[in-house]
Each structure stands twice: as C-alpha cells, then as structure tokens.
Design an enzyme around this catalytic site. Structure first.
Site, short mmCIF file in Angstrom:
data_model
loop_
_atom_site.label_atom_id
_atom_site.label_comp_id
_atom_site.label_asym_id
_atom_site.label_seq_id
_atom_site.Cartn_x
_atom_site.Cartn_y
_atom_site.Cartn_z
N ARG A 175 -13.25 -9.02 1.61
CA ARG A 175 -12.03 -8.61 1.25
C ARG A 175 -11.14 -9.85 1.53
O ARG A 175 -10.41 -10.15 0.71
CB ARG A 175 -11.48 -7.53 2.11
N ARG A 196 0.87 -1.15 0.06
CA ARG A 196 -0.05 -0.06 -0.01
C ARG A 196 0.88 1.28 -0.12
O ARG A 196 1.77 1.58 1.03
CB ARG A 196 -0.81 0.10 1.19
N HIS A 223 -7.44 0.77 -6.35
CA HIS A 223 -7.49 -0.16 -5.23
C HIS A 223 -8.22 -1.47 -5.85
O HIS A 223 -9.53 -1.61 -5.50
CB HIS A 223 -8.35 0.62 -4.21
N CYS A 260 -16.40 1.22 0.66
CA CYS A 260 -15.16 0.61 1.06
C CYS A 260 -14.65 0.67 2.36
O CYS A 260 -13.90 -0.34 2.85
CB CYS A 260 -14.02 0.77 0.00
N ASP A 286 -17.29 7.05 -1.51
CA ASP A 286 -15.93 6.67 -0.75
C ASP A 286 -15.72 8.37 -0.08
O ASP A 286 -16.34 9.16 -0.37
CB ASP A 286 -14.90 6.25 -1.77
N GLN A 330 -10.19 -4.22 -3.36
CA GLN A 330 -11.52 -3.71 -2.78
C GLN A 330 -12.54 -4.03 -4.09
O GLN A 330 -13.63 -4.41 -3.53
CB GLN A 330 -11.35 -2.24 -2.65
N1 NVA Z 1 -10.00 6.34 -1.39
C1 NVA Z 1 -9.76 6.06 0.00
C2 NVA Z 1 -9.79 4.67 0.24
C3 NVA Z 1 -9.62 4.23 1.43
C4 NVA Z 1 -9.75 2.59 1.85
C5 NVA Z 1 -8.26 6.35 0.22
O1 NVA Z 1 -7.35 6.33 -0.76
O2 NVA Z 1 -7.89 6.98 1.12
N1 CP Z 2 -11.00 -0.51 2.55
C1 CP Z 2 -9.79 -0.31 3.08
O1 CP Z 2 -8.86 -0.58 2.15
O2 CP Z 2 -9.82 -0.45 4.28
P1 CP Z 2 -8.45 0.05 5.06
O3 CP Z 2 -7.95 1.35 4.68
O4 CP Z 2 -8.65 -0.08 6.41
O5 CP Z 2 -7.47 -0.91 4.80
#
Ligand code: NVA
Ligand code: CP
Length: 305
Positions: free
Chosen positions: A288, A104, A131, A260, A220, A134
């Site tokens: 997930r 990540r 992502h 998500c 989101d 997800q």
């Molecule tokens: N769009 C959000 C998703 C978090 C799971 C982010 O990138 O923070």
């Molecule tokens: N939806 C998701 O990726 O959650 P986290 O940021 O908690 O991993």
C-alpha cells in the site's frame, strides 16, 4: 500540469497504471536501500477519515514523510466535517492550504463533490463503492510474485462490495478475468462498478467453482464499514463463502491468496489459508505504501525520472 484526481481505478488509463507499478518498484527499491528520496519536500497531504483505518493512515502518513513532505490528519469527530460544514466549503478551504487530499468516506458522491471544488488532486482512500489504492497494491503484489496479471484469473469470494467493484474496473483496464461468487442478494452491480461490459468477469453461484483454476483467490470482510446493522443477517447469508483449503486446492497449484485486511479468521477466511504458504497478505499490506508513494509522486509531479 492539469489537475488530476484518483477517485476510482478507471480514472487512470492502462498506460498510467503501468507507470505507477513501474515507479512503485523503483520507489520501493530506494526505500529498502535506505536511499533518501524527497521529491515532495515542502508539500502537504491532508488525510480526511470519516471511517476507521490502520493501513491507509499509516501507509499514506509514513509514505508522505518518506517523500520529504508532511501530513495533516482530520476526522469527522475532530473537525467541522462532523458539524455539517458543507463538503464544498471544506474542499475550497482545505485545498487552498495543502497540495494533495486523501479522503475515506461513505458515498462516492461525497468524494466527487469534494473533488469538484478542490484546487488540488484528490485520492479515494475508500468509499462505499470503491477502494482503488488497495487494488493498486494488490496488483503490484501479484506482479512482484507472479509477473503480469494480463490474461490471469482472479477469484473473488464474498461480498459484491467496494473491493469487488474495483477489481472489476481493474480487470477491464488491465486485461484479466474476475470469477465472482457472492451470496444471493449481495451480487456485484455492473452499473455501480462503472464498467462497460460483462466481458471481463464471470458469475458463479458456487464459490468452489469460482476458485477452480484461479491464479489468485481473494476475499474481504462479510460486513464492510457503514453496514454494521446488517451484521447478523450477513453472517447467515455468507456462511458458505469462507475461503478454505479446499477452495485453494482447486485453484492453480501456485495460486496466491490475498485479503485487504482487517481479516476475521473463521469467517471469510480460514486461519490455515490466511496464515498458510499461499498467502501474501503482509506483502500486500506493505505495498500500500509503495504504490501510494508512486501515486502521490505522479499526481503532483507527473512522469518524473
Ligand atoms: N470492504 C471493507 C474494506 C476495508 C478495508 C470495508 O469497506 O469496510
Ligand atoms: N485495507 C485497508 O484499507 O485497511 P485499513 O482499513 O486499516 O486502512
């Protein structure tokens, strides 16, 4: 086996996605029946987090243990990644010691550079652009509740972000349409989303119109990780992009709601929607783990069973 990565949704073809959904259902069934399934015994997953996480960490970590493997957890702060060791060097070293890597991070380019120097499969656990894990979970959840997603309408209300881009890739591959409504200045960009044409999505200025007739309404956070400096500006721009009961009312009567997570009730979604009868967010979060177990099995063992 040839080395395969999952850096974006379109790294897999339609038939590979269908395989993952089918395996996820079988692996979930085993889990629910307490059936031991250890195809990844003695395999190790390295998880690298340069951004915060709850679901991604727990689902990959628990999932890998359930498949008989083990995990190593690294963050920017507690590894040399935070002290400017080149990503290429990190990839060469880490991938000599483990069987699989989940990352990540911020830019997709960083993930791609890691993958280019990795001896083992690399999975995108979220980047600024995509992502994909997800969206695997979201589509699997849709299939569980409503059957095939082919020919359906998914309404995307909110930011043209990593989730929106990945929905667009999935629509092109799996044959559904995304109705996208974002505030001005936060539109999706076809080039960033990496899709071939605009045939699988339609843009709506009014979020209510995007939701009309939809099979699934999804949103989101207004501010994704890494964009916190824009928080105040975004709060103003996104004020009309809160999924509320009126939007759910113009969608199909059996429309689902997904997010998500983490969610901000009263910002991108009303509590009555996310905690209401059409919401499947808890199944979505649990799934997930099941889809990622299927993904790890596929990347390491190919088409088993
Ligand atoms: N769009 C959000 C998703 C978090 C799971 C982010 O990138 O923070
Ligand atoms: N939806 C998701 O990726 O959650 P986290 O940021 O908690 O991993």
């Amino acid at each position: 086996m040839t080395l395969k990565h999952f850096l974006q949704f379109s790294d897999f073809g339609t038939e590979e996605h269908e395989w993952i959904f089918q395996r996820a259902a079988e692996i979930k069934r085993k889990f629910k029946n307490y059936e031991k399934y250890h195809p990844l015994a003695d395999r190790t997953l390295a998880m690298i987090f340069e951004k915060a996480s709850t679901r991604t960490r727990v689902s990959f970590e628990a999932g890998m243990y359930q498949l008989g493997g083990s995990v190593v957890h690294l963050t920017t702060g507690d590894s040399q990644l935070g002290r400017a060791e080149p990503i290429e060097d990190s990839a060469k070293v880490i991938s000599r010691m483990v069987d699989l890597v989940m990352i990540r991070t911020f830019g997709q380019d960083k993930l791609e550079r890691f993958a280019a120097h990795s001896r083992v499969p690399v999975i995108n656990g979220l980047t600024n652009e995509f992502h994909p894990c997800q969206i695997l979970a979201d589509i699997f959840t849709f299939i569980e509740h409503r059957g095939s997603i082919r020919g359906r309408i998914v309404a995307w209300v909110g930011d043209g972000n990593n989730m929106a881009n990945t929905w667009l890739q999935a629509a092109e591959l799996l044959g559904f349409t995304v109705h996208v409504s974002t505030p001005t200045g936060y539109e999706v960009d076809q080039a960033v989303a990496g899709i071939r044409s605009s045939d699988s999505y339609k843009v709506f200025r009014d979020p209510m119109e995007a939701c009309r007739g939809a099979d699934l309404v999804t949103t989101d956070v207004w501010t994704s990780m890494g964009f916190e400096a824009e928080n105040e500006e975004r709060r103003k721009a996104f004020a009309d992009w809160c999924v509320d009961t009126d939007m759910m009312r113009v969608a199909k009567p059996d429309a689902l709601f997904m997010h998500c997570l983490p969610a901000h009730r009263g910002e991108e979604v009303e509590a009555d929607v996310i905690d209401g009868p059409q919401s499947v967010v808890w199944d979505e979060a649990e799934n997930r783990m099941h889809v990622q177990k299927a993904l790890m099995e596929y990347l390491l063992l190919g088409k088993v069973a």
